[in-house]
Each structure stands twice: as C-alpha cells, then as structure tokens.
Design a protein around this motif. Structure first.
Motif, PDB file in Angstrom:
ATOM      1  N   LEU A  23       0.830  -1.209   0.000  1.00 15.00           N
ATOM      2  CA  LEU A  23       0.000   0.000   0.000  1.00 15.00           C
ATOM      3  C   LEU A  23       0.862   1.255   0.000  1.00 15.00           C
ATOM      4  CD1 LEU A  23      -2.858   1.293   0.301  1.00 15.00           C
ATOM      5  CD2 LEU A  23      -2.505   1.196   2.774  1.00 15.00           C
ATOM      6  N   ILE A  24       1.859   1.312   0.872  1.00 16.30           N
ATOM      7  CA  ILE A  24       2.697   2.510   0.975  1.00 16.30           C
ATOM      8  C   ILE A  24       3.554   2.687  -0.273  1.00 16.30           C
ATOM      9  CG2 ILE A  24       4.508   3.634   2.322  1.00 16.30           C
ATOM     10  CD1 ILE A  24       1.658   3.537   3.575  1.00 16.30           C
ATOM     11  N   ALA A  25       4.008   1.600  -0.883  1.00 13.63           N
ATOM     12  CA  ALA A  25       4.754   1.706  -2.140  1.00 13.63           C
ATOM     13  C   ALA A  25       3.889   2.345  -3.216  1.00 13.63           C
ATOM     14  CB  ALA A  25       5.237   0.328  -2.582  1.00 13.63           C
ATOM     15  N   HIS A  26       2.613   1.994  -3.244  1.00 12.59           N
ATOM     16  CA  HIS A  26       1.688   2.596  -4.212  1.00 12.59           C
ATOM     17  C   HIS A  26       1.478   4.083  -3.911  1.00 12.59           C
ATOM     18  CE1 HIS A  26      -1.776   2.498  -7.033  1.00 12.59           C
ATOM     19  NE2 HIS A  26      -2.274   3.415  -6.217  1.00 12.59           N
ATOM     20  N   VAL A  27       1.264   4.396  -2.648  1.00 11.53           N
ATOM     21  CA  VAL A  27       1.027   5.792  -2.258  1.00 11.53           C
ATOM     22  C   VAL A  27       2.234   6.657  -2.582  1.00 11.53           C
ATOM     23  CG1 VAL A  27       0.671   7.323  -0.274  1.00 11.53           C
ATOM     24  CG2 VAL A  27      -0.678   5.219  -0.492  1.00 11.53           C
ATOM     25  N   ALA A  28       3.434   6.139  -2.355  1.00 15.99           N
ATOM     26  CA  ALA A  28       4.647   6.926  -2.582  1.00 15.99           C
ATOM     27  C   ALA A  28       4.822   7.316  -4.038  1.00 15.99           C
ATOM     28  CB  ALA A  28       5.866   6.144  -2.098  1.00 15.99           C
ATOM     29  N   GLU A  29       4.201   6.569  -4.952  1.00 15.59           N
ATOM     30  CA  GLU A  29       4.327   6.872  -6.378  1.00 15.59           C
ATOM     31  C   GLU A  29       3.213   7.771  -6.902  1.00 15.59           C
ATOM     32  OE1 GLU A  29       6.890   6.122  -8.353  1.00 15.59           O
ATOM     33  OE2 GLU A  29       7.830   5.399  -6.498  1.00 15.59           O
ATOM     34  N   LEU A  30       2.292   8.163  -6.041  1.00 17.97           N
ATOM     35  CA  LEU A  30       1.224   9.051  -6.478  1.00 17.97           C
ATOM     36  C   LEU A  30       1.782  10.433  -6.830  1.00 17.97           C
ATOM     37  CD1 LEU A  30      -1.502   8.240  -3.794  1.00 17.97           C
ATOM     38  CD2 LEU A  30      -1.558   7.592  -6.205  1.00 17.97           C
ATOM     39  N   PRO A  31       1.149  11.135  -7.764  1.00 20.90           N
ATOM     40  CA  PRO A  31       1.587  12.502  -8.060  1.00 20.90           C
ATOM     41  C   PRO A  31       1.664  13.388  -6.823  1.00 20.90           C
ATOM     42  CG  PRO A  31       0.020  11.756  -9.711  1.00 20.90           C
ATOM     43  CD  PRO A  31       0.054  10.690  -8.651  1.00 20.90           C
ATOM     44  N   ALA A  32       0.788  13.140  -5.843  1.00 19.83           N
ATOM     45  CA  ALA A  32       0.765  13.977  -4.640  1.00 19.83           C
ATOM     46  C   ALA A  32       2.079  13.927  -3.879  1.00 19.83           C
ATOM     47  CB  ALA A  32      -0.378  13.534  -3.720  1.00 19.83           C
ATOM     48  N   PHE A  33       2.811  12.797  -3.965  1.00 13.24           N
ATOM     49  CA  PHE A  33       4.038  12.636  -3.180  1.00 13.24           C
ATOM     50  C   PHE A  33       5.270  12.353  -4.029  1.00 13.24           C
ATOM     51  CE2 PHE A  33       1.021  11.022   0.297  1.00 13.24           C
ATOM     52  CZ  PHE A  33       0.898  12.288   0.835  1.00 13.24           C
ATOM     53  N   ARG A  34       5.110  12.343  -5.337  1.00 14.47           N
ATOM     54  CA  ARG A  34       6.243  11.998  -6.189  1.00 14.47           C
ATOM     55  C   ARG A  34       7.363  13.026  -6.075  1.00 14.47           C
ATOM     56  NH1 ARG A  34       4.016  10.791 -11.699  1.00 14.47           N
ATOM     57  NH2 ARG A  34       3.080   9.049 -10.559  1.00 14.47           N
ATOM     58  N   ASP A  35       6.987  14.290  -5.952  1.00 17.41           N
ATOM     59  CA  ASP A  35       7.993  15.354  -5.889  1.00 17.41           C
ATOM     60  C   ASP A  35       8.133  15.954  -4.494  1.00 17.41           C
ATOM     61  OD1 ASP A  35       8.483  15.139  -8.651  1.00 17.41           O
ATOM     62  OD2 ASP A  35       6.741  16.393  -9.087  1.00 17.41           O
ATOM     63  N   THR A  36       7.069  15.912  -3.712  1.00 16.68           N
ATOM     64  CA  THR A  36       7.096  16.502  -2.374  1.00 16.68           C
ATOM     65  C   THR A  36       6.594  15.484  -1.362  1.00 16.68           C
ATOM     66  OG1 THR A  36       6.597  18.683  -3.334  1.00 16.68           O
ATOM     67  CG2 THR A  36       6.335  18.420  -0.945  1.00 16.68           C
ATOM     68  N   ALA A  37       7.480  15.051  -0.484  1.00 18.95           N
ATOM     69  CA  ALA A  37       7.112  14.043   0.505  1.00 18.95           C
ATOM     70  C   ALA A  37       6.150  14.630   1.531  1.00 18.95           C
ATOM     71  CB  ALA A  37       8.362  13.517   1.207  1.00 18.95           C
ATOM     72  N   PRO A  38       5.335  13.807   2.159  1.00 17.41           N
ATOM     73  CA  PRO A  38       4.452  14.322   3.213  1.00 17.41           C
ATOM     74  C   PRO A  38       5.258  14.793   4.414  1.00 17.41           C
ATOM     75  CG  PRO A  38       4.422  11.922   3.181  1.00 17.41           C
ATOM     76  CD  PRO A  38       5.191  12.347   1.974  1.00 17.41           C
ATOM     77  N   SER A  39       4.781  15.841   5.040  1.00 14.48           N
ATOM     78  CA  SER A  39       5.445  16.332   6.242  1.00 14.48           C
ATOM     79  C   SER A  39       4.987  15.577   7.479  1.00 14.48           C
ATOM     80  CB  SER A  39       5.184  17.831   6.428  1.00 14.48           C
ATOM     81  OG  SER A  39       3.793  18.070   6.571  1.00 14.48           O
ATOM     82  N   ASP A  40       3.781  14.993   7.423  1.00 11.89           N
ATOM     83  CA  ASP A  40       3.279  14.220   8.551  1.00 11.89           C
ATOM     84  C   ASP A  40       2.366  13.107   8.055  1.00 11.89           C
ATOM     85  OD1 ASP A  40       1.343  15.980   7.705  1.00 11.89           O
ATOM     86  OD2 ASP A  40       0.878  16.791   9.676  1.00 11.89           O
ATOM     87  N   VAL A  41       2.334  12.020   8.830  1.00 12.32           N
ATOM     88  CA  VAL A  41       1.545  10.838   8.490  1.00 12.32           C
ATOM     89  C   VAL A  41       0.825  10.364   9.745  1.00 12.32           C
ATOM     90  CG1 VAL A  41       1.566   8.501   7.548  1.00 12.32           C
ATOM     91  CG2 VAL A  41       3.281  10.162   6.786  1.00 12.32           C
ATOM     92  N   VAL A  42      -0.441  10.022   9.616  1.00 11.16           N
ATOM     93  CA  VAL A  42      -1.203   9.411  10.699  1.00 11.16           C
ATOM     94  C   VAL A  42      -1.517   7.973  10.305  1.00 11.16           C
ATOM     95  CG1 VAL A  42      -3.438   9.366  11.877  1.00 11.16           C
ATOM     96  CG2 VAL A  42      -2.212  11.512  11.640  1.00 11.16           C
ATOM     97  N   ASP A  43      -1.200   7.043  11.204  1.00  7.80           N
ATOM     98  CA  ASP A  43      -1.446   5.623  10.989  1.00  7.80           C
ATOM     99  C   ASP A  43      -2.565   5.198  11.940  1.00  7.80           C
ATOM    100  OD1 ASP A  43      -1.416   2.915  10.611  1.00  7.80           O
ATOM    101  OD2 ASP A  43       0.637   2.598  11.293  1.00  7.80           O
ATOM    102  N   LEU A  44      -3.740   4.941  11.373  1.00  2.64           N
ATOM    103  CA  LEU A  44      -4.915   4.587  12.169  1.00  2.64           C
ATOM    104  C   LEU A  44      -4.961   3.081  12.396  1.00  2.64           C
ATOM    105  CD1 LEU A  44      -7.573   6.845  10.391  1.00  2.64           C
ATOM    106  CD2 LEU A  44      -6.369   7.301  12.541  1.00  2.64           C
ATOM    107  N   GLY A  45      -5.062   2.676  13.671  1.00  2.62           N
ATOM    108  CA  GLY A  45      -4.991   1.271  14.000  1.00  2.62           C
ATOM    109  C   GLY A  45      -3.572   0.763  13.853  1.00  2.62           C
ATOM    110  N   CYS A  46      -2.640   1.490  14.444  1.00  6.37           N
ATOM    111  CA  CYS A  46      -1.210   1.247  14.232  1.00  6.37           C
ATOM    112  C   CYS A  46      -0.707  -0.021  14.892  1.00  6.37           C
ATOM    113  CB  CYS A  46      -0.397   2.431  14.723  1.00  6.37           C
ATOM    114  SG  CYS A  46      -0.523   2.712  16.516  1.00  6.37           S
ATOM    115  N   GLY A  47      -1.501  -0.626  15.791  1.00  4.36           N
ATOM    116  CA  GLY A  47      -1.056  -1.840  16.454  1.00  4.36           C
ATOM    117  C   GLY A  47       0.191  -1.604  17.281  1.00  4.36           C
ATOM    118  N   PRO A  48       1.123  -2.564  17.275  1.00  3.65           N
ATOM    119  CA  PRO A  48       2.302  -2.453  18.136  1.00  3.65           C
ATOM    120  C   PRO A  48       3.415  -1.572  17.572  1.00  3.65           C
ATOM    121  CG  PRO A  48       2.327  -4.549  16.992  1.00  3.65           C
ATOM    122  CD  PRO A  48       1.023  -3.884  16.630  1.00  3.65           C
TER     123      PRO A  48
END
Length: 274
Positions: A23-48
């Motif tokens: 999933l994250i490999a797919h997201v990283a290739e989206l136009p939204a993040f191809r040139d500018t990485a996210p400054s923050d990420v929220v992981d819902l149901g992050c487990g351990p």
C-alpha cells in the motif's frame, strides 16, 4: 473484549506487513508525493508500532503519529519505537476530531477499519482529515474457510450458549463499494484487491494466525466463561482448520484476500488548502 496481545500478533510479522508495504509503495508513487514528501503521516490502527519503520523508510523527514484503541499495543509501540508519537484512541473519535491529532498530509490504515462498527459511515470524514492522501487496506476474507469454520464451530453447543450470540461476520466492501462511498468533488480514487498466498510454518499455523486477530473476541468470550471451554473450542476449531488448510512439505498455504483503497486530493484542491 480483552486487550490485544502484541506478542501473539507479531508471530507472523512479515506476512501481516506485506500488504502495508504494498500500500505505501503505491502511495509513494502518487503525483501527490512523487515530488514533495508528506510532512506528517497518521497511521490509524497502528497496532504495536511495527510498521512505523515502513513509513519512515519512505519518508524519513515525516512526523509519524500512530493511533490505536488497545492500551497493550500502544504500550508496546511506545517502548519499541520512541521515534514516533503514539496515541491511545478510537478511530471513530479521530474521525470526529476528538483526539490530539486531527489530520495529516497522509492518513493511512492497515487491517483496522473492519474492527470499527459501521466503518463505512466514517469513511468520508476519515478521508477529509487527509490534506493529500487517504489510503487503507482491509481484509476481504470473511467468507474464507478460516472464518466460515469459526462461525460454524461457535454455533455448536456448548459454545453457542456460552457466547450468547452468533459470531459476527465482519464484512468489508468490495473495491467498487468503497469507490461509491468515497467518491466526491476534488478527489481521485483507486481501488483494487490482491489475494496473497502466505506459506505459514510450524504447528497449527492457521489457528495461531487467526487466534491473534479474527478469532480473538470469540476466544476471550469463551475464556471468560470457562478457560477449559476455550481450550476445548480451540481443539475442535484447530482440527477443522487442519483439514481445511492441509500442511505440505514446504509449509501451510493460507490464501488471504485484501482490499486496497487510495483517495488523493486533486492538485487544485491541495493548492487551495482544501
């Protein structure tokens, strides 16, 4: 339900993590993040917290916040991964803006939303907390032999009387169903499904796998009535699983269908700060 067990959940870390990595490999290739990485990420149901490293390897500069309703999972995450922030809280409370974190460039979730009552109704609100991308994966295997047998054995006596109600089928949508729920102005959507065939090793591997996740509420409920009843159930359920998932010389194959959904804000919406 009693709290989750990080130790039991992490028995099959590589297999459970594969879908999140995809999933994250797919997201990283989206136009939204191809040139500018996210400054923050929220992981819902992050487990351990074992998957925060996946996020940091993709986006080393991003601030990662994990949210989970399990005190045991959050305690383990804080102990083993001090580089991220972990909040104990419900996904529904996050969607309603009742937690310390209210959004991020990327909001992701791995195999958690199926545990949230009426999670379909929360999806638009969860999507809207993402400034750029909302992405999640949920199991689509609730009619697989592992779950059918769980419901079948639990419906027998003496388990049915002890449980008091049938084991719930935690249904998730097909890809098209999620597209219908998340479609809206300013969003581009993608959805697909993948069936992984995991090769599990060791004795009763399918029982050990599902005992840490899908069967856990049933096992805890039976244990609360009588620990011996839980043991009897595990023996009967385990025998049925061994027949449905026969061992082979190279391991025990477990077919596991998962559904993936990615919603990304259109460039104009991101530029406008919406």
């Amino acid at each position: 339900m009693a709290d989750w067990s990080p130790t039991r959940y992490l028995q099959f870390t590589d297999e459970r993590s594969r879908s999140f990595r995809d999933l994250i490999a797919h997201v990283a290739e989206l136009p939204a993040f191809r040139d500018t990485a996210p400054s923050d990420v929220v992981d819902l149901g992050c487990g351990p917290g074992h998957l925060s490293g996946v996020l940091r390897s993709r986006w080393p500069e991003a601030a990662v916040t994990g949210v989970d309703s399990s005190p045991a999972m959050i305690a383990r995450a804080r102990e083993h991964d001090p580089g991220a922030t972990y909040l104990e809280g419900d996904i529904g409370d996050y969607a309603a803006g009742r937690l310390e974190v209210t959004g991020a460039d990327a909001v992701v979730s791995n195999a958690a939303l199926q545990w949230v009552p009426e999670h379909r109704k929360l999806l638009p609100a969860l999507r809207d907390t993402a400034r750029r991308v909302f992405a999640f994966q949920v199991p689509g295997n609730h009619d697989a032999p592992s779950h059918l047998l769980l419901r079948e054995v639990a419906a027998r006596e003496p388990y049915a009387s002890a449980l008091g109600a049938p084991v719930a089928r935690r249904a998730t949508e097909d890809p098209l169903g999620y597209l219908d729920l998340l479609a809206g102005p300013g969003w581009t959507l993608d959805a697909w499904e993948t069936t992984y065939t995991h090769l599990l090793q060791g004795p009763d591997p399918v029982l050990r796998w599902i005992s840490a996740t899908g069967a856990q509420p049933t096992l805890h409920a039976l244990h609360d009535v009588d620990p011996a009843l839980r043991e009897r159930f595990e023996e009967e359920y385990g025998a049925a699983l061994r027949e449905a998932y026969p061992d082979r010389p190279y391991g025990t194959p477990l077919a596991f269908r998962r559904v993936f959904v990615v919603a990304s804000r259109d460039p104009g919406a991101v530029a406008d700060g919406r």
